[in-house]
Design an enzyme around this catalytic site. Structure first.
Site, PDB file in Angstrom:
ATOM      1  N   HIS A   1     -10.766  -1.893  -0.625  1.00 27.58           N
ATOM      2  CA  HIS A   1     -10.989  -2.754   0.538  1.00 27.58           C
ATOM      3  C   HIS A   1     -12.216  -3.611   0.255  1.00 27.58           C
ATOM      4  O   HIS A   1     -13.082  -3.226  -0.531  1.00 27.58           O
ATOM      5  CB  HIS A   1     -11.185  -1.918   1.802  1.00 27.58           C
ATOM      6  CG  HIS A   1      -9.919  -1.324   2.320  1.00 27.58           C
ATOM      7  ND1 HIS A   1      -9.479  -1.502   3.619  1.00 27.58           N
ATOM      8  CD2 HIS A   1      -8.967  -0.566   1.720  1.00 27.58           C
ATOM      9  CE1 HIS A   1      -8.327  -0.864   3.793  1.00 27.58           C
ATOM     10  NE2 HIS A   1      -7.998  -0.286   2.651  1.00 27.58           N
TER      11      HIS A   1
ATOM     12  N   ASN B   1      -7.820  -5.285   3.140  1.00 25.40           N
ATOM     13  CA  ASN B   1      -7.553  -4.895   1.764  1.00 25.40           C
ATOM     14  C   ASN B   1      -7.966  -5.998   0.795  1.00 25.40           C
ATOM     15  O   ASN B   1      -8.148  -7.163   1.173  1.00 25.40           O
ATOM     16  CB  ASN B   1      -6.045  -4.660   1.587  1.00 25.40           C
ATOM     17  CG  ASN B   1      -5.571  -3.388   2.223  1.00 25.40           C
ATOM     18  OD1 ASN B   1      -5.865  -2.305   1.751  1.00 25.40           O
ATOM     19  ND2 ASN B   1      -4.815  -3.514   3.303  1.00 25.40           N
TER      20      ASN B   1
ATOM     21  N   ARG C   1       3.114  -2.967   4.922  1.00 27.89           N
ATOM     22  CA  ARG C   1       2.806  -1.674   5.545  1.00 27.89           C
ATOM     23  C   ARG C   1       1.330  -1.588   5.908  1.00 27.89           C
ATOM     24  O   ARG C   1       0.946  -1.659   7.061  1.00 27.89           O
ATOM     25  CB  ARG C   1       3.207  -0.531   4.601  1.00 27.89           C
ATOM     26  CG  ARG C   1       3.252   0.845   5.269  1.00 27.89           C
ATOM     27  CD  ARG C   1       1.922   1.578   5.284  1.00 27.89           C
ATOM     28  NE  ARG C   1       1.368   1.811   3.962  1.00 27.89           N
ATOM     29  CZ  ARG C   1       0.155   2.313   3.770  1.00 27.89           C
ATOM     30  NH1 ARG C   1      -0.618   2.613   4.791  1.00 27.89           N
ATOM     31  NH2 ARG C   1      -0.316   2.481   2.536  1.00 27.89           N
ATOM     32  N   ASP C   2       0.476  -1.486   4.910  1.00 30.34           N
ATOM     33  CA  ASP C   2      -0.952  -1.321   5.163  1.00 30.34           C
ATOM     34  C   ASP C   2      -1.558  -2.580   5.761  1.00 30.34           C
ATOM     35  O   ASP C   2      -2.522  -2.515   6.532  1.00 30.34           O
ATOM     36  CB  ASP C   2      -1.653  -0.954   3.852  1.00 30.34           C
ATOM     37  CG  ASP C   2      -3.048  -0.411   4.060  1.00 30.34           C
ATOM     38  OD1 ASP C   2      -3.359   0.034   5.175  1.00 30.34           O
ATOM     39  OD2 ASP C   2      -3.835  -0.424   3.100  1.00 30.34           O
TER      40      ASP C   2
ATOM     41  N   CYS D   1      -7.402   0.322   8.640  1.00 32.05           N
ATOM     42  CA  CYS D   1      -6.901   1.669   8.890  1.00 32.05           C
ATOM     43  C   CYS D   1      -7.061   1.961  10.369  1.00 32.05           C
ATOM     44  O   CYS D   1      -8.164   1.830  10.904  1.00 32.05           O
ATOM     45  CB  CYS D   1      -7.671   2.695   8.072  1.00 32.05           C
ATOM     46  SG  CYS D   1      -7.213   4.403   8.450  1.00 32.05           S
TER      47      CYS D   1
ATOM     48  N   HIS E   1      -7.066   1.406  -4.935  1.00 36.09           N
ATOM     49  CA  HIS E   1      -6.790   0.757  -3.652  1.00 36.09           C
ATOM     50  C   HIS E   1      -8.129   0.388  -3.025  1.00 36.09           C
ATOM     51  O   HIS E   1      -8.782   1.219  -2.393  1.00 36.09           O
ATOM     52  CB  HIS E   1      -6.008   1.730  -2.764  1.00 36.09           C
ATOM     53  CG  HIS E   1      -5.569   1.164  -1.457  1.00 36.09           C
ATOM     54  ND1 HIS E   1      -4.238   0.966  -1.138  1.00 36.09           N
ATOM     55  CD2 HIS E   1      -6.263   0.744  -0.368  1.00 36.09           C
ATOM     56  CE1 HIS E   1      -4.143   0.469   0.080  1.00 36.09           C
ATOM     57  NE2 HIS E   1      -5.365   0.333   0.571  1.00 36.09           N
TER      58      HIS E   1
END
Length: 310
Positions: A221, A261, A25-26, A252, A219
């Site tokens: 980065h 990430n 997803r991300d 993003c 989370h």
């Protein structure tokens, strides 16, 4: 492969952590070329086979905003048809997204909030306060349908438009999401500017507010190369869930400075060296990263993948 790191157990650290894989997803949402449905499904399959206990599959965002994820329903249907016992979390930005996710049979959903006004306006067309009005019905209806809800908070450490972020605002936003009914709160360093002391301070503020650290996830980065240092700080603070993306894929679409990430294999390497159980097969993750890099036509971003693939 060149083996595993030497293990030196640090008694201050948790004995076991959960790696929450967000690559499908991300990791893929910001890729400029649309990845074929079957490639996305194969990525999920490989990550599950590597032992990752949670693999977030996609987002039911409007295709106009994130064309890469326009096939969310098709992907969920394909994966559920192969193994109904596997339930992959999905992101839902609003009630329309929730409707689509529930119709697809999803039982684990996530909402995505902001700790800053500018990002709330750009990402949600809302304000920090008003976003809760939007998320309230989403969480309530998801819970009523028997689904669990995770909540992400973005821009927890820094914002490209506003600069440093007040940690007390992050705590207020996070508490509100938990009060709505979210079971877990993922705190995002969306542009990768956090440093270890900031991380420890933010976790301590949540604890002081009466929020159990077990409900927090981190989370990170790796924009400035601080992701693993920040993981170390979070581990010392008692955090036991970390989001990561195979190969360091991600970004993003609403914040250009949000680069990749934290790479799953980089995290696995460090956790293994610390003697922390995680249940993930490093070789299998690295092989998946190498395979996905071939599909995307670019080299992997992660240090461990580059070292082990050669």
């Amino acid at each position: 492969m060149r083996g595993l790191p030497m293990v030196v157990r640090d008694a201050r650290m948790p004995e076991r952590v959960t790696i929450y894989e967000v690559g499908p997803r991300d990791g893929l949402q910001n890729e400029p070329e649309v990845v074929p449905l079957e490639v996305k499904a194969e990525l999920v399959r490989r990550l599950v086979a590597a032992g990752l206990p949670v693999v977030e599959a996609t987002s039911f965002v409007h295709p106009r905003w994130v064309p890469q994820l326009a096939d969310a329903a098709e992907l969920v249907e394909l994966l559920r048809g192969e193994d109904e016992s596997l339930e992959h979390p999905v992101l839902v930005p609003n009630e329309r997204g929730l409707d689509r996710a529930l119709a697809a049979g999803c039982t684990h959903v996530a909402v995505f909030a902001s700790a800053t006004e500018t990002f709330a306006a750009k990402n949600l067309n809302s304000t920090v306060a008003d976003q809760m009005t939007m998320f309230g019905p989403v969480v309530e209806r998801a819970l009523a349908a028997g689904a669990t809800v995770r909540a992400y908070v973005s821009m927890c450490f820094g914002d490209p438009w506003e600069g440093p972020v007040d940690p007390d605002v992050v705590v207020r936003v996070g508490r509100r999401l938990l009060d709505l009914g979210a079971t877990q709160l993922s705190l995002g360093d969306t542009i990768g500017v956090a440093t270890p002391a900031q991380v420890g301070d933010l976790v301590a503020r949540f604890a002081a507010a009466g929020i159990d650290v077990d409900r927090l996830a981190m989370h990170f980065h790796d924009t400035y190369g601080q992701a693993l240092a920040n993981v170390h700080a979070a581990l010392l603070a008692g955090v036991t869930t970390f989001d990561a993306s195979a190969g360091g894929l991600g970004g993003c679409p609403y914040a250009e400075s949000a680069t990749g990430n934290l790479a799953t294999e980089d995290l696995v390497w460090m956790l293994t060296g610390l003697g922390i159980e995680h249940g993930v097969d490093l070789d299998a993750v690295v092989a998946t990263t190498a395979w996905m890099a071939e599909q995307l036509g670019k080299p992997p971003a992660s240090a461990v993948a580059r070292a082990l693939i050669g």
